[in-house]
Write a protein that holds these residues in place. Structure first.
Motif, mmCIF file in Angstrom:
data_model
loop_
_atom_site.group_PDB
_atom_site.id
_atom_site.type_symbol
_atom_site.label_atom_id
_atom_site.label_comp_id
_atom_site.label_asym_id
_atom_site.label_seq_id
_atom_site.Cartn_x
_atom_site.Cartn_y
_atom_site.Cartn_z
ATOM 1 N N GLU A 1 1.272 -0.850 -0.356
ATOM 2 C CA GLU A 1 -0.054 -0.315 -0.257
ATOM 3 C C GLU A 1 1.345 1.403 0.486
ATOM 4 O OE1 GLU A 1 -3.591 0.090 2.490
ATOM 5 O OE2 GLU A 1 -3.146 -2.087 2.641
ATOM 6 N N GLY A 2 2.006 0.802 0.149
ATOM 7 C CA GLY A 2 2.850 2.133 0.476
ATOM 8 C C GLY A 2 2.619 3.177 1.262
ATOM 9 N N LYS A 3 2.398 2.997 2.720
ATOM 10 C CA LYS A 3 2.291 3.256 3.337
ATOM 11 C C LYS A 3 1.973 2.406 5.137
ATOM 12 C CE LYS A 3 -2.668 3.830 3.326
ATOM 13 N NZ LYS A 3 -4.060 4.477 3.085
ATOM 14 N N PRO A 4 2.069 3.374 6.192
ATOM 15 C CA PRO A 4 1.965 2.258 7.383
ATOM 16 C C PRO A 4 0.434 2.359 7.471
ATOM 17 C CG PRO A 4 2.841 4.731 8.369
ATOM 18 C CD PRO A 4 2.870 4.682 6.357
ATOM 19 N N ASP B 1 9.373 4.836 15.171
ATOM 20 C CA ASP B 1 7.930 5.311 14.956
ATOM 21 C C ASP B 1 7.583 4.688 13.165
ATOM 22 O OD1 ASP B 1 6.061 7.194 13.719
ATOM 23 O OD2 ASP B 1 6.863 9.098 14.667
ATOM 24 N N PRO B 2 6.463 4.160 13.623
ATOM 25 C CA PRO B 2 6.317 4.013 11.910
ATOM 26 C C PRO B 2 5.298 4.456 11.458
ATOM 27 C CG PRO B 2 4.872 2.635 13.895
ATOM 28 C CD PRO B 2 5.796 3.602 14.411
ATOM 29 N N GLU B 3 5.599 5.441 11.154
ATOM 30 C CA GLU B 3 5.621 6.753 10.175
ATOM 31 C C GLU B 3 6.819 7.503 10.041
ATOM 32 O OE1 GLU B 3 2.177 7.827 9.353
ATOM 33 O OE2 GLU B 3 0.793 7.131 10.979
ATOM 34 N N LEU C 1 13.029 1.653 9.147
ATOM 35 C CA LEU C 1 12.373 2.277 10.378
ATOM 36 C C LEU C 1 13.297 3.320 10.858
ATOM 37 C CD1 LEU C 1 9.849 -1.012 11.257
ATOM 38 C CD2 LEU C 1 9.624 1.224 9.958
ATOM 39 N N ASN C 2 12.598 4.787 11.627
ATOM 40 C CA ASN C 2 13.619 5.234 11.954
ATOM 41 C C ASN C 2 12.878 5.958 13.432
ATOM 42 O OD1 ASN C 2 16.327 5.829 10.679
ATOM 43 N ND2 ASN C 2 14.749 6.017 9.464
#
Length: 159
Positions: free
Chosen positions: A58-61, A116-118, A129-130
């Motif tokens: 989906e290209g997003k969290p 942060d999953p975002e 992830l960062n």
């Protein structure tokens, strides 16, 4: 910033404080003999309960559901659908984030930190992830260099 469901190690907290240029001494935090191979919150959810497959499809969290869970590498992974769960089960290495889901930039600096999953990116088919958006900007300043450093530090940073 640490979320209430994180239990950072002393090394994580001090490393992030140094990275942020913090001048204050952090309060005493629990010391762990070694980090778990997969970062998870206190509930045991990898990626804070987000669906690792959705980053690719989906290209997003996307938040996962308790209806679609699987245990893998000592953590509970959640998925938004049965299809995503099946994809992960068929090939976990294709979808699991690098460095056990710890902050990729922190691993490149020689320590572990929560995420942060975002704050994420996919580089050459791998999920990174960062800690937050600010740290992600540092990561993006030299992705190939940070990946090389993180690869040489992983998994020794868990000790």
């Amino acid at each position: 910033m640490f979320r209430p469901d994180d239990r950072p190690s002393r090394r994580q907290a001090l490393g992030l404080a140094a990275a942020a240029g913090a001048a204050a001494v952090l309060p005493a935090l629990p010391v762990r003999a070694g980090e778990d191979p997969v970062f998870s919150n206190w509930r045991g959810h990898a990626i804070r309960g987000y669906d690792p497959v959705a980053y690719f499809t989906e290209g997003k969290p996307v938040s996962g559901s308790s209806s679609y869970e699987v245990e893998h590498d000592g953590a509970t992974w959640r998925f938004a659908s049965a299809e995503n769960k099946a994809k992960f089960e068929a090939d976990p290495a294709a979808f699991a984030p690098q460095y056990g889901g710890y902050c990729a930039w922190a691993v490149s600096q020689g320590y572990t930190a929560p995420i942060d999953p975002e704050a994420w990116s996919i580089v050459e088919g791998k999920l990174y992830l960062n800690y937050n958006a600010d740290v992600q900007q540092r990561w993006e300043a030299d992705i190939p260099g940070h990946i090389a450093s993180a690869n040489s530090n992983w998994p020794a940073v868990l000790q």
